[in-house]
Design an enzyme around this catalytic site. Structure first.
Site, PDB file in Angstrom:
ATOM      1  CG  HIS A  44      -1.938   1.073   1.257  1.00 17.75           C
ATOM      2  ND1 HIS A  44      -3.167   0.906   1.855  1.00 17.75           N
ATOM      3  CD2 HIS A  44      -1.935   2.329   0.765  1.00 17.75           C
ATOM      4  CE1 HIS A  44      -3.876   2.012   1.730  1.00 17.75           C
ATOM      5  NE2 HIS A  44      -3.138   2.901   1.076  1.00 17.75           N
ATOM      6  CD  GLU A  77      -3.901  -2.579   0.810  1.00 16.30           C
ATOM      7  OE1 GLU A  77      -4.754  -3.479   0.614  1.00 16.30           O
ATOM      8  OE2 GLU A  77      -3.496  -2.267   1.942  1.00 16.30           O
ATOM      9  CG  HIS A 198      -7.899  -2.716   9.019  1.00 10.50           C
ATOM     10  ND1 HIS A 198      -7.070  -1.867   8.315  1.00 10.50           N
ATOM     11  CD2 HIS A 198      -7.964  -2.205  10.260  1.00 10.50           C
ATOM     12  CE1 HIS A 198      -6.674  -0.879   9.092  1.00 10.50           C
ATOM     13  NE2 HIS A 198      -7.200  -1.070  10.287  1.00 10.50           N
TER      14      HIS A 198
END
Length: 245
Positions: A44, A77, A198
């Site tokens: 990310h 991401e 997450h």
């Protein structure tokens, strides 16, 4: 359905960035994680380059393409800014997960509001899909939103699991878990694949895996890195694969 494990290596990059001496190596960590049996690597990249840098994205893409082509997936991401989209279209990873985070956020903390953002996202998704990339949208566990996710052209959703992890930690997750089951069922009914991520860890992952239907992939970074510090990369991957069995 076998659920795949994609390991997010952001925190390894964060540790490396604390000193300007080049280690721990993100590429070497990814190689060891893949050799231990992980199905994918996630990054990310953020605008402030606090952890993953553009050079890491290039190096990891080369690693996967040269040494593990066809057997390991690369997932990038982030918020689809011009800079991120430029990286994504250059690298063309297997999957792009679009996340509505602001540049100064410590971590992702909410899914897309597609009633507001869907019109903006649709042409972005079309462009990614046309280039051959699978597109996933980071979403809260809202069954009603899955129809909009499908209408945007996305292939999958990644369910944001912080509320489940918080409930599990205090022994009160049944009603929250029901929301994720309903959201996954709605996603499947609308032709979407289901990912999740997450705050998933070795404690809460088995129940989530057993409960959520057709869970295609989980992306785990913070907890995995913490466990790898204790267990080593190979043992940590083995533990997470066992939790997904």
């Amino acid at each position: 359905m076998k659920t795949k494990l994609s390991v997010n290596v952001n925190k390894i990059a964060l540790l490396r960035n604390q000193r300007d001496i080049g280690y721990p190596s993100v590429v070497e960590a990814a190689r060891r994680i893949i050799e231990a049996g992980a199905h994918g690597i996630t990054v990310h990249p953020r605008p402030d380059q606090r952890h993953i840098r553009p050079t890491d994205v290039t190096d990891l893409s080369r690693l996967i393409g040269d040494e593990f082509a066809g057997s390991v997936e690369f997932n990038i991401e982030g918020n689809p800014t011009e800079d991120l989209l430029a990286i994504v279209h250059e690298i063309e990873p297997d999957q792009v997960t679009l996340v509505p985070d602001d540049p100064d956020q410590r971590t992702s903390d909410h899914g897309w509001d597609l009633a507001r953002d869907g019109e903006r996202l649709t042409p972005i998704i079309e462009g990614l899909s046309a280039a051959g990339m699978r597109v996933s949208l980071f979403m809260d566990p809202d069954p009603e939103a899955m129809r909009l996710a499908a209408a945007s052209g996305a292939d999958r959703v990644e369910l944001y699991t912080e509320t489940y992890a918080t409930g599990f930690a205090v022994g009160d997750c049944e009603h929250v878990l029901a929301d994720f089951v309903a959201a996954a069922e709605a996603a499947i009914a609308n032709g979407l694949g289901v990912n999740a991520g997450h705050d998933l860890n070795l404690d809460n992952l088995p129940l989530f895996r057993r409960s959520v239907p057709e869970l295609a992939e989980v992306s785990i970074g913070h907890a995995f890195t913490a466990d790898a510090l204790k267990l080593g990369y190979h043992a940590a991957v083995a533990a997470y694969l066992a939790a997904l069995a």
